[in-house]
Scaffold this motif. Structure first.
Motif, PDB file in Angstrom:
ATOM      1  N   UNK A   1       0.576  -0.863  -0.156  1.00 30.37           N
ATOM      2  CA  UNK A   1       0.012  -0.144   0.274  1.00 30.37           C
ATOM      3  C   UNK A   1       0.658   1.431   0.107  1.00 30.37           C
ATOM      4  N   UNK A   2       0.990   2.210  -0.913  1.00 29.18           N
ATOM      5  CA  UNK A   2       1.340   3.596  -1.034  1.00 29.18           C
ATOM      6  C   UNK A   2       1.706   4.116  -0.043  1.00 29.18           C
ATOM      7  N   UNK A   3       2.165   4.793   0.920  1.00 27.94           N
ATOM      8  CA  UNK A   3       1.428   6.271   1.854  1.00 27.94           C
ATOM      9  C   UNK A   3       2.354   7.433   1.438  1.00 27.94           C
ATOM     10  N   UNK A   4       2.779   7.051   0.370  1.00 27.44           N
ATOM     11  CA  UNK A   4       3.389   8.506   0.269  1.00 27.44           C
ATOM     12  C   UNK A   4       2.916   9.427  -0.670  1.00 27.44           C
ATOM     13  N   UNK A   5       3.191  10.452  -1.033  1.00 30.15           N
ATOM     14  CA  UNK A   5       2.876  11.933  -2.473  1.00 30.15           C
ATOM     15  C   UNK A   5       3.478  11.951  -3.085  1.00 30.15           C
ATOM     16  N   UNK A   6       2.876  11.039  -4.291  1.00 32.20           N
ATOM     17  CA  UNK A   6       3.605  11.493  -5.711  1.00 32.20           C
ATOM     18  C   UNK A   6       4.419  12.700  -5.751  1.00 32.20           C
ATOM     19  N   UNK A   7       3.661  13.583  -5.877  1.00 36.87           N
ATOM     20  CA  UNK A   7       4.260  14.499  -5.569  1.00 36.87           C
ATOM     21  C   UNK A   7       5.851  15.158  -4.896  1.00 36.87           C
ATOM     22  N   UNK A   8       5.446  14.243  -3.899  1.00 40.37           N
ATOM     23  CA  UNK A   8       6.731  14.430  -3.599  1.00 40.37           C
ATOM     24  C   UNK A   8       8.207  13.218  -3.786  1.00 40.37           C
ATOM     25  N   UNK A   9       7.706  12.394  -4.523  1.00 38.86           N
ATOM     26  CA  UNK A   9       8.980  11.141  -5.232  1.00 38.86           C
ATOM     27  C   UNK A   9      10.423  11.780  -5.371  1.00 38.86           C
ATOM     28  N   UNK A  10      10.971  11.757  -5.805  1.00 43.44           N
ATOM     29  CA  UNK A  10      12.358  11.711  -6.133  1.00 43.44           C
ATOM     30  C   UNK A  10      12.297  11.798  -7.568  1.00 43.44           C
ATOM     31  N   UNK A  11      11.598  10.779  -8.355  1.00 44.91           N
ATOM     32  CA  UNK A  11      11.352  10.344  -9.565  1.00 44.91           C
ATOM     33  C   UNK A  11      10.050  11.197 -10.572  1.00 44.91           C
ATOM     34  N   UNK A  12       9.495  11.869  -8.927  1.00 47.74           N
ATOM     35  CA  UNK A  12       9.017  13.151 -10.026  1.00 47.74           C
ATOM     36  C   UNK A  12       9.788  14.203 -10.154  1.00 47.74           C
ATOM     37  N   UNK A  13      10.588  14.232  -9.313  1.00 48.36           N
ATOM     38  CA  UNK A  13      10.958  15.326  -9.421  1.00 48.36           C
ATOM     39  C   UNK A  13      12.392  15.547 -10.368  1.00 48.36           C
ATOM     40  N   UNK A  14      12.575  14.299 -11.113  1.00 42.50           N
ATOM     41  CA  UNK A  14      13.406  14.286 -11.955  1.00 42.50           C
ATOM     42  C   UNK A  14      12.873  13.739 -13.182  1.00 42.50           C
ATOM     43  N   UNK A  15      11.242  13.435 -13.225  1.00 38.05           N
ATOM     44  CA  UNK A  15      10.855  14.530 -14.547  1.00 38.05           C
ATOM     45  C   UNK A  15      10.589  15.102 -14.683  1.00 38.05           C
ATOM     46  N   UNK A  16       9.601  16.389 -13.382  1.00 34.39           N
ATOM     47  CA  UNK A  16       9.700  17.312 -14.226  1.00 34.39           C
ATOM     48  C   UNK A  16      11.519  18.439 -14.772  1.00 34.39           C
ATOM     49  N   UNK A  17      12.552  17.807 -14.080  1.00 28.44           N
ATOM     50  CA  UNK A  17      13.359  18.968 -14.105  1.00 28.44           C
ATOM     51  C   UNK A  17      13.967  17.825 -15.877  1.00 28.44           C
ATOM     52  N   UNK A  18      13.207  17.186 -16.150  1.00 25.84           N
ATOM     53  CA  UNK A  18      14.288  16.480 -17.452  1.00 25.84           C
ATOM     54  C   UNK A  18      13.569  17.319 -18.666  1.00 25.84           C
ATOM     55  N   UNK A  19      11.723  17.440 -18.298  1.00 24.05           N
ATOM     56  CA  UNK A  19      10.539  17.896 -18.748  1.00 24.05           C
ATOM     57  C   UNK A  19      11.710  20.002 -19.028  1.00 24.05           C
ATOM     58  N   UNK A  20      11.636  20.300 -18.622  1.00 24.24           N
ATOM     59  CA  UNK A  20      12.216  21.694 -18.387  1.00 24.24           C
ATOM     60  C   UNK A  20      13.229  21.170 -19.537  1.00 24.24           C
ATOM     61  N   UNK A  21      14.252  20.732 -19.085  1.00 24.11           N
ATOM     62  CA  UNK A  21      15.515  20.807 -19.589  1.00 24.11           C
ATOM     63  C   UNK A  21      14.986  20.896 -21.573  1.00 24.11           C
TER      64      UNK A  21
END
Length: 54
Positions: A1-21
């Protein structure tokens, strides 16, 4: 069962950075990114509805 917020994951942050780049490097690139995102969403819908008839 997932307990974290998807917006707080490192994977999400990396995807945002890739999109920006990828899509903010040159003026107008954000429009290309928007169009690709829209195409991907439409493709997912077509597959979910049973394909695109090809």
């Amino acid at each position: 069962m997932a307990t974290g917020n998807i917006l707080d994951t490192q994977e999400y942050a990396q995807a945002l950075e890739l999109r920006k780049n990828l899509f903010d490097a040159m003026p107008g690139d954000e429009m290309v990114g928007r169009d690709l995102r829209r195409a991907g969403e439409n493709g997912k819908r077509a597959v979910a509805m049973g394909g695109c008839g090809l």
